[in-house]
Write a protein that holds these residues in place. Sequence first.
Motif, PDB file in Angstrom:
ATOM      1  N   ASN A 190      -7.692  -3.887   6.163  1.00  0.00           N
ATOM      2  CA  ASN A 190      -6.789  -2.778   6.450  1.00  0.00           C
ATOM      3  C   ASN A 190      -5.520  -3.354   7.062  1.00  0.00           C
ATOM      4  N   VAL A 191      -4.412  -3.178   6.359  1.00  0.00           N
ATOM      5  CA  VAL A 191      -3.145  -3.766   6.777  1.00  0.00           C
ATOM      6  C   VAL A 191      -2.083  -2.676   6.827  1.00  0.00           C
ATOM      7  N   ALA A 192      -1.379  -2.601   7.938  1.00  0.00           N
ATOM      8  CA  ALA A 192      -0.295  -1.629   8.057  1.00  0.00           C
ATOM      9  C   ALA A 192       0.816  -1.978   7.065  1.00  0.00           C
ATOM     10  N   PRO A 193       1.430  -0.968   6.443  1.00  0.00           N
ATOM     11  CA  PRO A 193       2.495  -1.232   5.469  1.00  0.00           C
ATOM     12  C   PRO A 193       3.629  -2.092   6.030  1.00  0.00           C
ATOM     13  N   ALA A 194       3.921  -1.969   7.325  1.00  0.00           N
ATOM     14  CA  ALA A 194       5.004  -2.739   7.937  1.00  0.00           C
ATOM     15  C   ALA A 194       4.614  -4.195   8.213  1.00  0.00           C
ATOM     16  N   ASN A 195       3.345  -4.522   8.035  1.00  0.00           N
ATOM     17  CA  ASN A 195       2.892  -5.886   8.319  1.00  0.00           C
ATOM     18  C   ASN A 195       2.983  -6.732   7.046  1.00  0.00           C
ATOM     19  N   GLU A 196       4.215  -7.034   6.669  1.00  0.00           N
ATOM     20  CA  GLU A 196       4.497  -7.766   5.436  1.00  0.00           C
ATOM     21  C   GLU A 196       3.806  -9.136   5.377  1.00  0.00           C
ATOM     22  N   PRO A 197       3.838  -9.942   6.440  1.00  0.00           N
ATOM     23  CA  PRO A 197       3.175 -11.252   6.362  1.00  0.00           C
ATOM     24  C   PRO A 197       1.674 -11.138   6.058  1.00  0.00           C
ATOM     25  N   SER A 198       1.016 -10.177   6.680  1.00  0.00           N
ATOM     26  CA  SER A 198      -0.418 -10.003   6.444  1.00  0.00           C
ATOM     27  C   SER A 198      -0.682  -9.508   5.025  1.00  0.00           C
ATOM     28  N   ARG A 199       0.134  -8.564   4.566  1.00  0.00           N
ATOM     29  CA  ARG A 199      -0.032  -8.069   3.192  1.00  0.00           C
ATOM     30  C   ARG A 199       0.091  -9.214   2.195  1.00  0.00           C
ATOM     31  N   LYS A 200       1.134 -10.031   2.356  1.00  0.00           N
ATOM     32  CA  LYS A 200       1.350 -11.149   1.433  1.00  0.00           C
ATOM     33  C   LYS A 200       0.209 -12.155   1.483  1.00  0.00           C
ATOM     34  N   MET A 201      -0.308 -12.432   2.697  1.00  0.00           N
ATOM     35  CA  MET A 201      -1.398 -13.386   2.825  1.00  0.00           C
ATOM     36  C   MET A 201      -2.635 -12.910   2.065  1.00  0.00           C
ATOM     37  N   PHE A 202      -3.005 -11.635   2.270  1.00  0.00           N
ATOM     38  CA  PHE A 202      -4.194 -11.125   1.583  1.00  0.00           C
ATOM     39  C   PHE A 202      -3.989 -11.082   0.069  1.00  0.00           C
ATOM     40  N   GLU A 203      -2.797 -10.738  -0.381  1.00  0.00           N
ATOM     41  CA  GLU A 203      -2.520 -10.738  -1.823  1.00  0.00           C
ATOM     42  C   GLU A 203      -2.650 -12.140  -2.401  1.00  0.00           C
ATOM     43  N   LYS A 204      -2.165 -13.153  -1.684  1.00  0.00           N
ATOM     44  CA  LYS A 204      -2.297 -14.542  -2.156  1.00  0.00           C
ATOM     45  C   LYS A 204      -3.766 -14.970  -2.231  1.00  0.00           C
ATOM     46  N   LEU A 205      -4.605 -14.353  -1.402  1.00  0.00           N
ATOM     47  CA  LEU A 205      -6.038 -14.659  -1.429  1.00  0.00           C
ATOM     48  C   LEU A 205      -6.770 -13.881  -2.521  1.00  0.00           C
ATOM     49  N   GLY A 206      -6.044 -13.036  -3.255  1.00  0.00           N
ATOM     50  CA  GLY A 206      -6.645 -12.299  -4.359  1.00  0.00           C
ATOM     51  C   GLY A 206      -6.986 -10.851  -4.055  1.00  0.00           C
ATOM     52  N   PHE A 207      -6.711 -10.385  -2.822  1.00  0.00           N
ATOM     53  CA  PHE A 207      -6.973  -8.990  -2.481  1.00  0.00           C
ATOM     54  C   PHE A 207      -5.998  -8.097  -3.250  1.00  0.00           C
ATOM     55  N   LYS A 208      -6.468  -6.939  -3.668  1.00  0.00           N
ATOM     56  CA  LYS A 208      -5.648  -5.972  -4.403  1.00  0.00           C
ATOM     57  C   LYS A 208      -5.527  -4.686  -3.597  1.00  0.00           C
ATOM     58  N   LEU A 209      -4.366  -4.057  -3.658  1.00  0.00           N
ATOM     59  CA  LEU A 209      -4.148  -2.771  -3.007  1.00  0.00           C
ATOM     60  C   LEU A 209      -5.010  -1.725  -3.699  1.00  0.00           C
ATOM     61  N   VAL A 210      -5.824  -1.007  -2.905  1.00  0.00           N
ATOM     62  CA  VAL A 210      -6.710   0.005  -3.497  1.00  0.00           C
ATOM     63  C   VAL A 210      -6.433   1.413  -2.975  1.00  0.00           C
ATOM     64  N   GLN A 211      -5.709   1.529  -1.873  1.00  0.00           N
ATOM     65  CA  GLN A 211      -5.426   2.864  -1.359  1.00  0.00           C
ATOM     66  C   GLN A 211      -4.299   2.816  -0.352  1.00  0.00           C
ATOM     67  N   HIS A 212      -3.717   3.976  -0.132  1.00  0.00           N
ATOM     68  CA  HIS A 212      -2.790   4.189   0.971  1.00  0.00           C
ATOM     69  C   HIS A 212      -3.486   5.192   1.880  1.00  0.00           C
ATOM     70  N   THR A 213      -3.519   4.914   3.150  1.00  0.00           N
ATOM     71  CA  THR A 213      -4.154   5.800   4.113  1.00  0.00           C
ATOM     72  C   THR A 213      -3.062   6.432   4.967  1.00  0.00           C
ATOM     73  N   TYR A 214      -3.151   7.729   5.181  1.00  0.00           N
ATOM     74  CA  TYR A 214      -2.157   8.433   5.967  1.00  0.00           C
ATOM     75  C   TYR A 214      -2.797   8.924   7.260  1.00  0.00           C
ATOM     76  N   ARG A 215      -1.990   9.002   8.304  1.00  0.00           N
ATOM     77  CA  ARG A 215      -2.487   9.435   9.617  1.00  0.00           C
ATOM     78  C   ARG A 215      -1.519  10.455  10.172  1.00  0.00           C
ATOM     79  N   LEU A 216      -2.047  11.472  10.822  1.00  0.00           N
ATOM     80  CA  LEU A 216      -1.244  12.450  11.534  1.00  0.00           C
ATOM     81  C   LEU A 216      -1.818  12.547  12.941  1.00  0.00           C
ATOM     82  N   GLU A 217      -1.019  12.235  13.916  1.00  0.00           N
ATOM     83  CA  GLU A 217      -1.445  12.295  15.313  1.00  0.00           C
ATOM     84  C   GLU A 217      -1.196  13.699  15.855  1.00  0.00           C
ATOM     85  N   ALA A 218      -2.179  14.247  16.546  1.00  0.00           N
ATOM     86  CA  ALA A 218      -1.997  15.534  17.208  1.00  0.00           C
ATOM     87  C   ALA A 218      -1.021  15.356  18.356  1.00  0.00           C
ATOM     88  N   GLU A 219      -0.172  16.325  18.537  1.00  0.00           N
ATOM     89  CA  GLU A 219       0.836  16.224  19.606  1.00  0.00           C
ATOM     90  C   GLU A 219       0.380  16.890  20.858  1.00  0.00           C
TER      91      GLU A 219
END
Length: 142
Positions: free
Chosen positions: A113-142
């Motif tokens: 699970n990698v945050a979209p803003a965490n570009e270095p981590s995303r790239k590392m996992f992609e280089k290891l062969g991981f594929k994007l399978v979903q986008h997860t959304y969150r809504l925090e209660a105020e």
Amino acid sequence: VKLIPISEHPDAAKILYDLLAERPTEASISHKKMPTWEEHLAFIAKKTDWASANAYQDWLLIEYGGEIRGAVYMTDKCEIGVAIFKAHQDKGYGPWAVTMLMRKYGCQRYLANVAPANEPSRKMFEKLGFKLVQHTYRLEAE
């Protein structure tokens, strides 16, 4: 390079806290602000209570040349997380540690699970062969 269980390093909690402090909040999926020291210690206790369903399967520090370079964990669902100190990023420690965990556990599939803003981590996992399978959304209660 070697992996050291956090339970075997006397300064593990401080090292993990320092790693967390370096991570920009937008690059995290687990918290919106830096936890207090007490919250951090409680989290470590929960994730290392091996009798608990919430515990990590493995949580290790990445050491090279007598210096801790980062940390890596594996959940019982083969979910992998890795954090490398900024001074040691892009030197191969993250991919090496992830690869060692995958060899050790031999799961049928792995997740990261990698945050979209965490570009270095995303790239590392992609280089290891991981594929994007979903986008997860969150809504925090105020």
